[in-house]
Design a protein around this motif. Structure first.
Motif, PDB file in Angstrom:
ATOM      1  N   PHE A 117       0.854  -1.193   0.000  1.00 15.59           N
ATOM      2  CA  PHE A 117       0.000   0.000   0.000  1.00 15.59           C
ATOM      3  C   PHE A 117       0.888   1.240   0.000  1.00 15.59           C
ATOM      4  N   ASN A 118       0.638   2.130  -0.935  1.00 13.14           N
ATOM      5  CA  ASN A 118       1.373   3.399  -1.030  1.00 13.14           C
ATOM      6  C   ASN A 118       2.879   3.168  -1.096  1.00 13.14           C
ATOM      7  N   GLY A 119       3.267   2.095  -1.809  1.00 16.59           N
ATOM      8  CA  GLY A 119       4.678   1.833  -1.995  1.00 16.59           C
ATOM      9  C   GLY A 119       5.360   1.164  -0.819  1.00 16.59           C
ATOM     10  N   TRP A 166      -8.052   4.576  -1.864  1.00 14.89           N
ATOM     11  CA  TRP A 166      -6.695   4.406  -2.391  1.00 14.89           C
ATOM     12  C   TRP A 166      -6.471   2.945  -2.794  1.00 14.89           C
ATOM     13  N   PRO A 167      -5.535   2.718  -3.710  1.00 15.69           N
ATOM     14  CA  PRO A 167      -5.318   1.349  -4.203  1.00 15.69           C
ATOM     15  C   PRO A 167      -4.503   0.484  -3.232  1.00 15.69           C
ATOM     16  N   VAL A 168      -4.983  -0.751  -3.040  1.00 16.93           N
ATOM     17  CA  VAL A 168      -4.240  -1.766  -2.298  1.00 16.93           C
ATOM     18  C   VAL A 168      -3.833  -2.827  -3.313  1.00 16.93           C
ATOM     19  N   ASP A 169      -2.532  -3.089  -3.415  1.00 17.97           N
ATOM     20  CA  ASP A 169      -2.021  -4.031  -4.411  1.00 17.97           C
ATOM     21  C   ASP A 169      -1.561  -5.326  -3.742  1.00 17.97           C
ATOM     22  N   MET A 170      -1.719  -6.418  -4.458  1.00 16.46           N
ATOM     23  CA  MET A 170      -1.164  -7.696  -4.048  1.00 16.46           C
ATOM     24  C   MET A 170      -0.352  -8.250  -5.215  1.00 16.46           C
ATOM     25  N   PHE A 171       0.808  -8.788  -4.906  1.00 21.98           N
ATOM     26  CA  PHE A 171       1.717  -9.277  -5.927  1.00 21.98           C
ATOM     27  C   PHE A 171       2.139 -10.704  -5.613  1.00 21.98           C
ATOM     28  N   LEU A 172       2.224 -11.509  -6.645  1.00 17.40           N
ATOM     29  CA  LEU A 172       2.770 -12.853  -6.511  1.00 17.40           C
ATOM     30  C   LEU A 172       4.018 -12.933  -7.384  1.00 17.40           C
ATOM     31  N   ASP A 173       5.177 -12.954  -6.736  1.00 15.84           N
ATOM     32  CA  ASP A 173       6.464 -13.053  -7.409  1.00 15.84           C
ATOM     33  C   ASP A 173       6.717 -11.911  -8.393  1.00 15.84           C
ATOM     34  N   PRO A 174       6.689 -10.683  -7.933  1.00 22.97           N
ATOM     35  CA  PRO A 174       7.051  -9.581  -8.821  1.00 22.97           C
ATOM     36  C   PRO A 174       8.554  -9.602  -9.096  1.00 22.97           C
ATOM     37  N   PRO A 175       9.016  -8.959 -10.167  1.00 18.95           N
ATOM     38  CA  PRO A 175      10.456  -8.938 -10.480  1.00 18.95           C
ATOM     39  C   PRO A 175      11.203  -7.941  -9.603  1.00 18.95           C
ATOM     40  N   VAL A 176      11.472  -8.336  -8.369  1.00 24.33           N
ATOM     41  CA  VAL A 176      12.102  -7.459  -7.387  1.00 24.33           C
ATOM     42  C   VAL A 176      13.503  -7.059  -7.849  1.00 24.33           C
ATOM     43  N   GLU A 194      -4.460   4.768 -14.252  1.00 26.92           N
ATOM     44  CA  GLU A 194      -5.200   3.548 -14.611  1.00 26.92           C
ATOM     45  C   GLU A 194      -5.278   2.557 -13.454  1.00 26.92           C
ATOM     46  N   PHE A 195      -4.230   2.494 -12.647  1.00 25.46           N
ATOM     47  CA  PHE A 195      -4.163   1.512 -11.555  1.00 25.46           C
ATOM     48  C   PHE A 195      -4.325   2.183 -10.192  1.00 25.46           C
ATOM     49  N   ASN A 196      -5.049   3.298 -10.150  1.00 28.47           N
ATOM     50  CA  ASN A 196      -5.178   4.056  -8.900  1.00 28.47           C
ATOM     51  C   ASN A 196      -6.503   3.839  -8.187  1.00 28.47           C
ATOM     52  N   ALA A 197      -7.282   2.846  -8.616  1.00 29.54           N
ATOM     53  CA  ALA A 197      -8.584   2.565  -7.992  1.00 29.54           C
ATOM     54  C   ALA A 197      -9.437   3.827  -8.035  1.00 29.54           C
ATOM     55  N   GLU A 198      -9.868   4.321  -6.865  1.00 27.71           N
ATOM     56  CA  GLU A 198     -10.757   5.487  -6.818  1.00 27.71           C
ATOM     57  C   GLU A 198     -10.041   6.713  -6.282  1.00 27.71           C
ATOM     58  N   TYR A 280      -2.298  -8.510  -8.484  1.00 28.10           N
ATOM     59  CA  TYR A 280      -3.710  -8.785  -8.202  1.00 28.10           C
ATOM     60  C   TYR A 280      -4.276  -7.523  -7.582  1.00 28.10           C
ATOM     61  N   GLY A 281      -5.204  -6.906  -8.304  1.00 28.83           N
ATOM     62  CA  GLY A 281      -5.723  -5.616  -7.877  1.00 28.83           C
ATOM     63  C   GLY A 281      -5.489  -4.609  -8.998  1.00 28.83           C
ATOM     64  N   PRO A 282      -5.452  -3.308  -8.646  1.00 27.14           N
ATOM     65  CA  PRO A 282      -5.585  -2.788  -7.284  1.00 27.14           C
ATOM     66  C   PRO A 282      -7.014  -2.877  -6.765  1.00 27.14           C
TER      67      PRO A 282
END
Length: 507
Positions: A117-119, A166-176, A194-198, A280-282
């Motif tokens: 959330f928020n980076g 605000w957007p809440v993001d979930m990631f599965l194996d992002p390219p860290v 585009e990926f900022n939810a509301e 997955y999300g936001p």
């Protein structure tokens, strides 16, 4: 004689045996047996971790992968560690390349799960304590309830205070810690709302992943391999997304780790971004979670155009949350189909061997006692045990493999020994008055069943150790052995004792 026969048929031990036999036959008639990979065939996959790991980490990999595959509905799965870097996965009843590739994709997509959330990463897969069953409403909206750890809830409450929508993001194996080279249209989309939810005022997706995962995104503008290598200094890998593939060979020639991701046919920029990042999300942050108070029980909600899509979306989120987290990435380095042809031959041979074994038991017992009244019930009881074990296996969808069949044979062998103990005790008594004879039968049966229960207890204790502490094929052997022993001491052995007493005139 009729009274004795009627009393035998009404004996509760005989009735129990008849009920279990009837139930097993009915179950086998409507639910055919299923077999393991060594009989029915399947696929074996060899996966390798990115780097060697210790035994505790490898066990975490095995447990998490087993959970992920089971959650997706795959059956008869064995996941075994082979050393400090190799994981062997076997899945039965897989016969097509499409099915095998789906399993391969599942294995390779099982990476580290993050909640951001928020980076800021406020939780990982290890913080997901419970996942509830997802729900689909008539309007095709869906929800997946889950519980996060106290520490994750406290961290999230502090981050989310006052940030409704605000957007809440979930990631599965992002390219860290990577450099992503993307087409200009993809770059602009990631840097938009585009990926900022509301919440248009929230940081863009590009800003969030840069802060959370140290992912640097650059637009491809005909840069050379040397220029891209310069931009990637200090990064673990370079991810080339839908750009000229010849860049890959040039960068790999510099001993850099490169992942090339082509665009699938018909795939939009949005879909491509989601796939590359494992996003997955936001999900839009609800007002109830922005008051600054930690809440461990939360849920993800969404809407879909139809029920089928809603089911797919909810099921995907449920699976991702349920699968936990892997500390390392897995790559499938080998895949081999196992032909069911040998298994089909084995089933035929096992049938013939079983019939031959029953005949051998019948003849050996007859030659020992010289009495068909003993030999036939002993062999019949062994046959009844096999039927009940197979009926139970069909009922619970237990996949029979070679070790499981060996366990059945071991249980039957133990059963024959115990029936001989009962028979010897019956034949050893004195023949005096009716009252003393009945008293003697009770004492002798007591001695026989003491031996039987003691033997069964030691067998179950030994097999329980295999069932709990070992993995793979040993579990099948242990399970069927325990099942056979329990069926013997609770159902068939007491019934045989009553039949033997009746046939030998000791009733």
């Amino acid at each position: 004689m009729r009274r004795k026969t009627k009393r035998l048929l009404l004996n509760w031990r005989i009735i129990l045996l008849i009920l279990f036999l009837a139930g097993s036959i009915a179950t086998l008639a409507v639910k055919p047996l299923t077999f393991g990979i060594d009989i029915s065939g399947g696929v074996a996959l060899v996966a390798q971790t990115e780097h060697p790991v210790d035994s505790d980490t490898m066990q975490l990999v095995v447990d998490s992968l087993q959970k992920r595959l089971n959650t997706l509905g795959l059956r008869d799965i064995t996941v075994e560690a082979q050393g400090d870097q190799i994981v062997l996965i076997k899945v039965a009843n897989v016969s097509t390349a499409e099915q095998a590739n789906q399993i391969k994709a599942v294995i390779e997509s099982q990476g580290v799960f993050y909640m951001e959330f928020n980076g800021v990463i406020f939780g990982t897969g290890s913080d997901v304590e419970y996942v509830g069953i997802y729900q689909i409403k008539p309007d095709n909206s869906w929800s997946v309830p889950f519980r996060i750890s106290k520490s994750a809830a406290e961290k999230f409450a502090e981050l989310a205070k006052g940030k409704v929508g605000w957007p809440v993001d979930m990631f599965l194996d992002p390219p860290v810690n990577s450099l992503m080279v993307v087409p200009d249209s993809v770059y602009r989309l990631m840097n938009s709302t585009e990926f900022n939810a509301e919440a248009p005022e929230a940081p863009t997706l590009m800003e969030r992943i840069s802060k959370a995962f140290n992912i640097t995104v650059v637009a491809y503008a005909n840069q050379s391999a040397d220029e891209i290598a310069g931009l990637a200094e200090g990064k673990d890998k370079i991810v080339l997304v839908d750009v000229p593939q010849e860049l890959q060979s040039g960068l790999e020639g510099m001993n850099l780790t490169v992942r090339y991701v082509p665009r699938n046919p018909g795939e939009s920029d949005h879909q491509l971004i989601v796939r590359v990042l494992g996003l997955y999300g936001p999900y839009s942050l609800g007002e109830g979670l922005t008051i600054g108070e930690p809440q461990q029980d939360v849920q993800i909600t969404g809407t879909a155009p139809d029920r089928l899509t809603a089911e797919q979306e909810a099921s995907t989120i449920y699976t991702v949350l349920k699968s936990g987290s892997l500390p390392v990435k897995l790559n499938v380095v080998g895949m081999e189909f196992i032909s069911p042809r040998l298994g089909e031959n084995f089933k035929t041979q096992a049938l013939y061997a079983g019939i031959a074994a029953l005949i051998a038991v019948l003849l050996i017992v007859y030659f020992h006692y010289r009495n068909w009244k003993i030999a036939i019930p002993v062999a019949s009881t062994s046959f009844f045990e096999v039927l009940i074990i197979l009926g139970f296996a069909a009922l619970i969808n237990w996949n029979l493999d070679l070790p499981s069949i060996a366990g059945i044979i071991a249980a039957i062998g133990t059963g024959v020994d115990q029936q001989i103990v009962i028979t010897d005790e019956l034949l050893s008594g004195e023949r005096s008055t009716k009252i003393s004879r009945r008293s003697s039968v009770i004492k002798r049966m007591g001695r026989a069943f003491f031996v039987i229960f003691a033997s069964a207890a030691t067998t179950i204790a030994a097999m329980s150790f295999l069932l709990v502490y070992f993995v793979g094929t040993l579990k099948g052997f242990a399970f069927t052995t325990i099942l056979g022993v329990l069926i013997g001491i609770l159902i068939t052995r007491p019934a045989y004792a009553e039949i033997a007493k009746y046939l030998l005139g000791e009733d």
